[in-house]
Design an enzyme around this catalytic site. Structure first.
Site, PDB file in Angstrom:
ATOM      1  N   LYS A  32     -26.555  47.717 -64.381  1.00 38.09           N
ATOM      2  CA  LYS A  32     -26.533  48.448 -65.661  1.00 38.09           C
ATOM      3  C   LYS A  32     -26.756  49.943 -65.437  1.00 38.09           C
ATOM      4  CE  LYS A  32     -29.996  46.064 -67.400  1.00 38.09           C
ATOM      5  NZ  LYS A  32     -30.377  45.084 -66.352  1.00 38.09           N
ATOM      6  N   ARG A  34     -34.238  43.972 -75.013  1.00 38.16           N
ATOM      7  CA  ARG A  34     -34.538  42.919 -74.050  1.00 38.16           C
ATOM      8  C   ARG A  34     -35.205  41.718 -74.697  1.00 38.16           C
ATOM      9  NH1 ARG A  34     -34.571  46.343 -69.198  1.00 38.16           N
ATOM     10  NH2 ARG A  34     -34.731  45.107 -67.315  1.00 38.16           N
ATOM     11  N   ARG A  36     -32.642  47.602 -52.736  1.00 33.59           N
ATOM     12  CA  ARG A  36     -33.058  48.824 -53.444  1.00 33.59           C
ATOM     13  C   ARG A  36     -34.542  49.094 -53.193  1.00 33.59           C
ATOM     14  NH1 ARG A  36     -32.239  49.201 -59.863  1.00 33.59           N
ATOM     15  NH2 ARG A  36     -33.926  47.685 -59.844  1.00 33.59           N
ATOM     16  N   ARG A  52     -39.815  51.468 -55.799  1.00 38.77           N
ATOM     17  CA  ARG A  52     -40.144  50.695 -57.009  1.00 38.77           C
ATOM     18  C   ARG A  52     -40.891  49.436 -56.617  1.00 38.77           C
ATOM     19  NH1 ARG A  52     -35.270  50.211 -61.296  1.00 38.77           N
ATOM     20  NH2 ARG A  52     -36.570  48.407 -61.832  1.00 38.77           N
ATOM     21  N   ARG A 101     -39.034  38.136 -62.782  1.00 35.50           N
ATOM     22  CA  ARG A 101     -38.222  38.914 -63.731  1.00 35.50           C
ATOM     23  C   ARG A 101     -37.019  38.101 -64.214  1.00 35.50           C
ATOM     24  NH1 ARG A 101     -37.420  44.022 -60.096  1.00 35.50           N
ATOM     25  NH2 ARG A 101     -36.041  44.804 -61.724  1.00 35.50           N
TER      26      ARG A 101
HETATM   27  P1  B4P Z   1     -29.069  48.818 -61.070  1.00 37.73           P
HETATM   28  O1  B4P Z   1     -27.829  49.410 -61.633  1.00 37.73           O
HETATM   29  O2  B4P Z   1     -30.169  49.785 -60.791  1.00 37.73           O
HETATM   30  O3  B4P Z   1     -29.676  47.614 -61.931  1.00 37.73           O
HETATM   31  P2  B4P Z   1     -30.282  47.495 -63.390  1.00 37.73           P
HETATM   32  O4  B4P Z   1     -29.520  46.353 -63.991  1.00 37.73           O
HETATM   33  O5  B4P Z   1     -30.218  48.802 -64.123  1.00 37.73           O
HETATM   34  O6  B4P Z   1     -31.836  47.171 -63.050  1.00 37.73           O
HETATM   35  P3  B4P Z   1     -33.199  46.726 -63.752  1.00 37.73           P
HETATM   36  O7  B4P Z   1     -32.918  45.698 -64.813  1.00 37.73           O
HETATM   37  O8  B4P Z   1     -34.076  46.331 -62.617  1.00 37.73           O
HETATM   38  O9  B4P Z   1     -33.950  47.954 -64.339  1.00 37.73           O
HETATM   39  P4  B4P Z   1     -34.729  48.464 -65.626  1.00 37.73           P
HETATM   40  O10 B4P Z   1     -35.014  49.816 -65.201  1.00 37.73           O
HETATM   41  O11 B4P Z   1     -33.916  48.283 -66.871  1.00 37.73           O
HETATM   42  O12 B4P Z   1     -28.615  48.063 -59.734  1.00 37.73           O
HETATM   43  C1  B4P Z   1     -29.521  47.413 -58.879  1.00 37.73           C
HETATM   44  C2  B4P Z   1     -29.113  47.618 -57.426  1.00 37.73           C
HETATM   45  O13 B4P Z   1     -27.827  47.061 -57.167  1.00 37.73           O
HETATM   46  C3  B4P Z   1     -29.018  49.095 -57.022  1.00 37.73           C
HETATM   47  O14 B4P Z   1     -29.591  49.252 -55.768  1.00 37.73           O
HETATM   48  C4  B4P Z   1     -27.514  49.375 -56.960  1.00 37.73           C
HETATM   49  O15 B4P Z   1     -27.179  50.359 -56.026  1.00 37.73           O
HETATM   50  C5  B4P Z   1     -26.946  48.015 -56.577  1.00 37.73           C
HETATM   51  N1  B4P Z   1     -25.623  47.786 -57.133  1.00 37.73           N
HETATM   52  C6  B4P Z   1     -25.189  48.138 -58.381  1.00 37.73           C
HETATM   53  N2  B4P Z   1     -23.899  47.761 -58.557  1.00 37.73           N
HETATM   54  C7  B4P Z   1     -23.519  47.124 -57.390  1.00 37.73           C
HETATM   55  C8  B4P Z   1     -22.278  46.490 -56.949  1.00 37.73           C
HETATM   56  N3  B4P Z   1     -21.202  46.422 -57.732  1.00 37.73           N
HETATM   57  N4  B4P Z   1     -22.268  45.926 -55.726  1.00 37.73           N
HETATM   58  C9  B4P Z   1     -23.363  45.985 -54.917  1.00 37.73           C
HETATM   59  N5  B4P Z   1     -24.544  46.579 -55.266  1.00 37.73           N
HETATM   60  C10 B4P Z   1     -24.615  47.135 -56.495  1.00 37.73           C
HETATM   61  O16 B4P Z   1     -36.099  47.601 -65.833  1.00 37.73           O
HETATM   62  C11 B4P Z   1     -37.260  47.674 -65.034  1.00 37.73           C
HETATM   63  C12 B4P Z   1     -38.504  47.058 -65.701  1.00 37.73           C
HETATM   64  O17 B4P Z   1     -38.926  47.896 -66.841  1.00 37.73           O
HETATM   65  C13 B4P Z   1     -38.334  45.666 -66.351  1.00 37.73           C
HETATM   66  O18 B4P Z   1     -38.524  44.613 -65.437  1.00 37.73           O
HETATM   67  C14 B4P Z   1     -39.456  45.677 -67.465  1.00 37.73           C
HETATM   68  O19 B4P Z   1     -40.730  45.394 -66.938  1.00 37.73           O
HETATM   69  C15 B4P Z   1     -39.462  47.123 -67.942  1.00 37.73           C
HETATM   70  N6  B4P Z   1     -38.592  47.302 -69.129  1.00 37.73           N
HETATM   71  C16 B4P Z   1     -37.450  48.042 -69.160  1.00 37.73           C
HETATM   72  N7  B4P Z   1     -36.876  47.984 -70.389  1.00 37.73           N
HETATM   73  C17 B4P Z   1     -37.675  47.194 -71.153  1.00 37.73           C
HETATM   74  C18 B4P Z   1     -37.615  46.727 -72.499  1.00 37.73           C
HETATM   75  N8  B4P Z   1     -36.594  47.060 -73.309  1.00 37.73           N
HETATM   76  N9  B4P Z   1     -38.598  45.913 -72.968  1.00 37.73           N
HETATM   77  C19 B4P Z   1     -39.627  45.564 -72.172  1.00 37.73           C
HETATM   78  N10 B4P Z   1     -39.756  45.952 -70.884  1.00 37.73           N
HETATM   79  C20 B4P Z   1     -38.787  46.760 -70.362  1.00 37.73           C
END
Ligand code: B4P
Length: 191
Positions: free
Chosen positions: A14, A89, A128, A134, A146
C-alpha cells in the site's frame, strides 16, 4: 473530490504504490501508519501511547486514529482528493470515514485491495525489517499477530465497501510497475 482507499494486509504494498499514485494523480496521501510513526518519532503523548500497540502487532484504538484523521482532513481542506492508505482498518473507522466525507459533501469513489499470499507478506516484512528500523517488522511472531488482527478486525472493512459496490481486488504480486499499471487502469476509469 476524488477519494480512494488502497486496501490490503500488512506488507501488501500500500505504501509503495501510494507514493506513486499521489504523484501521478495529485491526491493528498493520508497514511495513518506514517502519521503514527511521526508521532512516535516526535515523542508526543499520542505517539508514546501508540508505540505499545504497534510494537505488539495490535491496532491503535479507533478514537485515537479517527481524531488524527479528522485533524489531517481539516489541515488539507483544499485537497483535490485523498488517497487513504492503511485507513480505515476497522468497521468503526470505515463508518467514521463515510460520515466525515459526507459532512464535506463527498464520498469514497473506490476501494482497491492488493491480494498477496501470507508467505510473500512475511518475506517482504522481514526483509524490510532488516533496514527500516521498524520494530513491528523485526519479529515474525509480531508479523503473524498483525495478520491475525487483519483477519479479525480489518477484513470487515472489505465487506462494508463490497456491500456498497465499491470494492475491487487486484493481484498484489508481480513487479511494482505491473501493479501500478493495474491500479492506474481502474483509477483512470473512475476519475
Ligand atoms: P509497504 O508498501 O510498505 O506495505 P504496507 O502495506 O504499506 O505496510 P503496513 O500495513 O505494514 O504499514 P502501516 O504503516 O499501514 O510494503 C512492504 C514491503 O514490501 C516493503 O519493503 C516494500 O519495498 C515491499 N514491496 C512492496 N511492493 C512489492 C512488490 N510488488 N514486490 C516485492 N516487494 C514489494 O501500519 C503499521 C502499524 O500502524 C499497524 O500494524 C498498526 O499497529 C498501526 N496502524 C496504522 N494504521 C492504523 C489504523 N487505521 N488503525 C489502527 N492502527 C493503525
Amino acid at each position: 473530490m476524488f477519494n480512494l482507499i488502497l486496501f490490503g494486509p500488512p506488507g501488501s504494498g500500500k505504501g509503495t504504490q501510494s507514493d506513486r499514485l499521489v504523484e501521478k494523480y495529485g491526491l493528498k496521501h493520508l497514511s495513518t501508519g506514517n502519521l503514527l510513526r511521526q508521532e512516535i518519532n516526535d515523542k508526543t503523548e499520542l505517539g508514546l501511547a501508540a508505540k505499545n500497540y504497534i510494537d505488539s502487532g495490535k491496532l491503535v484504538p479507533d478514537q485515537v486514529v479517527i481524531g488524527m484523521v479528522d485533524s489531517f482532513f481539516e489541515q488539507h481542506k483544499q485537497a483535490r482528493g485523498f488517497l487513504f492508505d492503511g485507513f480505515p482498518r476497522t468497521a468503526a473507522q470505515a463508518e467514521a470515514l463515510d460520515n466525515l466525507l459526507a459532512s464535506k459533501q463527498t464520498a469514497i469513489a473506490t476501494v482497491i485491495a492488493l491480494d498477496v499470499s501470507e508467505e510473500e507478506l512475511v518475506k517482504r516484512l522481514l526483509n524490510r525489517g532488516k533496514s527500516s528500523g521498524r520494530s513491528d517488522d523485526a519479529d515474525e511472531t509480531v508479523i503473524r499477530k498483525r495478520f491475525a488482527v487483519y483477519l479479525a478486525e480489518t477484513s470487515p472493512v472489505a465487506t462494508h465497501y463490497k456491500d456498497a459496490g465499491k470494492f475491487e481486488l487486484i493481484p498484489g504480486e508481480g513487479t511494482v510497475d505491473q501493479i501500478f499499471e493495474s491500479l492506474c487502469l481502474i483509477i483512470d476509469a473512475k476519475i
